[in-house]
Scaffold this motif. Structure first.
Motif, PDB file in Angstrom:
ATOM      1  N   GLY A 123       0.272  -1.544  -0.125  1.00  0.00           N
ATOM      2  CA  GLY A 123      -0.020   0.074   0.141  1.00  0.00           C
ATOM      3  C   GLY A 123       0.818   1.039  -0.298  1.00  0.00           C
ATOM      4  N   ILE A 124       2.376   1.231  -0.167  1.00  0.00           N
ATOM      5  CA  ILE A 124       2.795   2.136  -0.362  1.00  0.00           C
ATOM      6  C   ILE A 124       3.418   3.058  -1.657  1.00  0.00           C
ATOM      7  CG2 ILE A 124       5.449   3.269   0.172  1.00  0.00           C
ATOM      8  CD1 ILE A 124       4.791   2.037   3.193  1.00  0.00           C
ATOM      9  N   SER A 125       3.079   3.921  -2.493  1.00  0.00           N
ATOM     10  CA  SER A 125       3.649   4.326  -3.503  1.00  0.00           C
ATOM     11  C   SER A 125       4.910   4.478  -3.494  1.00  0.00           C
ATOM     12  CB  SER A 125       2.505   5.189  -4.052  1.00  0.00           C
ATOM     13  OG  SER A 125       2.949   6.768  -3.595  1.00  0.00           O
ATOM     14  N   ILE A 126       5.647   4.564  -4.749  1.00  0.00           N
ATOM     15  CA  ILE A 126       6.949   4.788  -5.027  1.00  0.00           C
ATOM     16  C   ILE A 126       7.453   6.516  -4.536  1.00  0.00           C
ATOM     17  CG2 ILE A 126       6.211   5.612  -7.119  1.00  0.00           C
ATOM     18  CD1 ILE A 126       9.639   2.925  -6.285  1.00  0.00           C
ATOM     19  N   TRP A 127       6.184   7.091  -5.215  1.00  0.00           N
ATOM     20  CA  TRP A 127       6.526   8.198  -4.173  1.00  0.00           C
ATOM     21  C   TRP A 127       6.711   8.523  -3.404  1.00  0.00           C
ATOM     22  CZ3 TRP A 127       8.545  11.159  -8.052  1.00  0.00           C
ATOM     23  CH2 TRP A 127       7.893  10.923  -9.042  1.00  0.00           C
ATOM     24  N   GLN A 128       5.788   7.894  -1.881  1.00  0.00           N
ATOM     25  CA  GLN A 128       6.604   7.754  -0.772  1.00  0.00           C
ATOM     26  C   GLN A 128       7.311   7.371  -0.522  1.00  0.00           C
ATOM     27  OE1 GLN A 128       2.701   5.496   0.012  1.00  0.00           O
ATOM     28  NE2 GLN A 128       1.293   7.431   0.548  1.00  0.00           N
ATOM     29  N   LEU A 129       7.776   6.193  -0.732  1.00  0.00           N
ATOM     30  CA  LEU A 129       9.405   5.623  -0.352  1.00  0.00           C
ATOM     31  C   LEU A 129      10.384   6.540  -1.199  1.00  0.00           C
ATOM     32  CD1 LEU A 129       9.172   1.868  -2.013  1.00  0.00           C
ATOM     33  CD2 LEU A 129       9.160   2.594   0.517  1.00  0.00           C
ATOM     34  N   LEU A 130      10.257   7.713  -2.260  1.00  0.00           N
ATOM     35  CA  LEU A 130      11.282   8.045  -2.785  1.00  0.00           C
ATOM     36  C   LEU A 130      11.197   9.240  -1.502  1.00  0.00           C
ATOM     37  CD1 LEU A 130      11.326   8.793  -6.452  1.00  0.00           C
ATOM     38  CD2 LEU A 130      12.588   7.099  -4.961  1.00  0.00           C
ATOM     39  N   ILE A 131      10.276   9.943  -1.172  1.00  0.00           N
ATOM     40  CA  ILE A 131      10.127  11.148  -0.021  1.00  0.00           C
ATOM     41  C   ILE A 131      10.777  10.655   0.982  1.00  0.00           C
ATOM     42  CG2 ILE A 131       8.406  12.242   1.597  1.00  0.00           C
ATOM     43  CD1 ILE A 131       6.749  12.078  -0.983  1.00  0.00           C
ATOM     44  N   VAL A 132      10.732   9.486   1.306  1.00  0.00           N
ATOM     45  CA  VAL A 132      11.102   9.127   2.812  1.00  0.00           C
ATOM     46  C   VAL A 132      12.576   9.166   2.901  1.00  0.00           C
ATOM     47  CG1 VAL A 132      11.703   6.906   4.342  1.00  0.00           C
ATOM     48  CG2 VAL A 132       8.728   7.585   3.689  1.00  0.00           C
ATOM     49  N   LEU A 133      12.947   8.364   1.718  1.00  0.00           N
ATOM     50  CA  LEU A 133      14.719   7.948   0.860  1.00  0.00           C
ATOM     51  C   LEU A 133      15.372   9.160   1.417  1.00  0.00           C
ATOM     52  CD1 LEU A 133      17.077   6.527   0.605  1.00  0.00           C
ATOM     53  CD2 LEU A 133      16.684   7.143  -2.081  1.00  0.00           C
ATOM     54  N   ALA A 134      14.361  10.991   0.722  1.00  0.00           N
ATOM     55  CA  ALA A 134      15.108  11.905   0.700  1.00  0.00           C
ATOM     56  C   ALA A 134      15.193  11.857   2.453  1.00  0.00           C
ATOM     57  CB  ALA A 134      13.546  12.845  -0.120  1.00  0.00           C
ATOM     58  N   ILE A 135      14.749  12.388   3.333  1.00  0.00           N
ATOM     59  CA  ILE A 135      14.551  12.690   4.450  1.00  0.00           C
ATOM     60  C   ILE A 135      15.760  12.245   4.935  1.00  0.00           C
ATOM     61  CG2 ILE A 135      12.984  12.618   6.397  1.00  0.00           C
ATOM     62  CD1 ILE A 135      10.455  13.051   4.976  1.00  0.00           C
ATOM     63  N   ILE A 136      15.953  10.938   4.823  1.00  0.00           N
ATOM     64  CA  ILE A 136      17.062   9.705   4.932  1.00  0.00           C
ATOM     65  C   ILE A 136      18.035  10.503   4.944  1.00  0.00           C
ATOM     66  CG2 ILE A 136      18.071   7.896   5.749  1.00  0.00           C
ATOM     67  CD1 ILE A 136      15.532   6.173   6.106  1.00  0.00           C
ATOM     68  N   VAL A 137      17.973  11.003   3.210  1.00  0.00           N
ATOM     69  CA  VAL A 137      19.989  11.225   3.350  1.00  0.00           C
ATOM     70  C   VAL A 137      20.005  13.079   3.958  1.00  0.00           C
ATOM     71  CG1 VAL A 137      20.851  12.397   0.775  1.00  0.00           C
ATOM     72  CG2 VAL A 137      19.529  10.180   1.632  1.00  0.00           C
ATOM     73  N   LEU A 138      18.735  13.401   3.868  1.00  0.00           N
ATOM     74  CA  LEU A 138      19.134  14.986   4.668  1.00  0.00           C
ATOM     75  C   LEU A 138      19.432  14.477   6.022  1.00  0.00           C
ATOM     76  CD1 LEU A 138      15.950  17.046   2.912  1.00  0.00           C
ATOM     77  CD2 LEU A 138      18.581  17.141   2.550  1.00  0.00           C
ATOM     78  N   LEU A 139      18.685  13.690   6.930  1.00  0.00           N
ATOM     79  CA  LEU A 139      18.989  13.632   8.008  1.00  0.00           C
ATOM     80  C   LEU A 139      20.377  13.705   8.536  1.00  0.00           C
ATOM     81  CD1 LEU A 139      15.499  12.182   9.725  1.00  0.00           C
ATOM     82  CD2 LEU A 139      16.830  14.161  10.355  1.00  0.00           C
TER      83      LEU A 139
END
Length: 83
Positions: free
Chosen positions: A5-21
């Motif tokens: 139920g998680i779309s690819i866009w949501q995964l990319l947003i989470v990945l971007a937040i992790i890289v920023l943190l």
């Protein structure tokens, strides 16, 4: 739909937040540490699967030079016996 139920866009947003943190250097270091830990784990499992031979079963090996020397001394002795 993506994974559960998680779309690819949501995964990319989470990945971007992790890289920023954490930053790319820290993530790269974590990845290399994780990779070396997995390699160590695999090698320890591989070592346990191969049983070691007891020392009594292992035969000492002669060097090729020793074999030739023993063969030469036998031929010398047989020549002396002939004389």
């Amino acid at each position: 739909m993506g994974f559960g139920g998680i779309s690819i866009w949501q995964l990319l947003i989470v990945l971007a937040i992790i890289v920023l943190l954490f930053g790319t250097k820290k993530l790269r270091g974590i990845g290399s540490d994780l990779g070396s830990a997995i390699k160590g784990f695999r090698s320890s499992i591989k070592d346990e699967e191969q049983p070691e031979q007891p020392a009594a079963e292992q035969k000492p090996q002669q060097l090729p030079e020793q074999k030739n020397t023993a063969a030469n001394s036998n031929t010398v002795n047989t020549e002396k016996d002939k004389i």
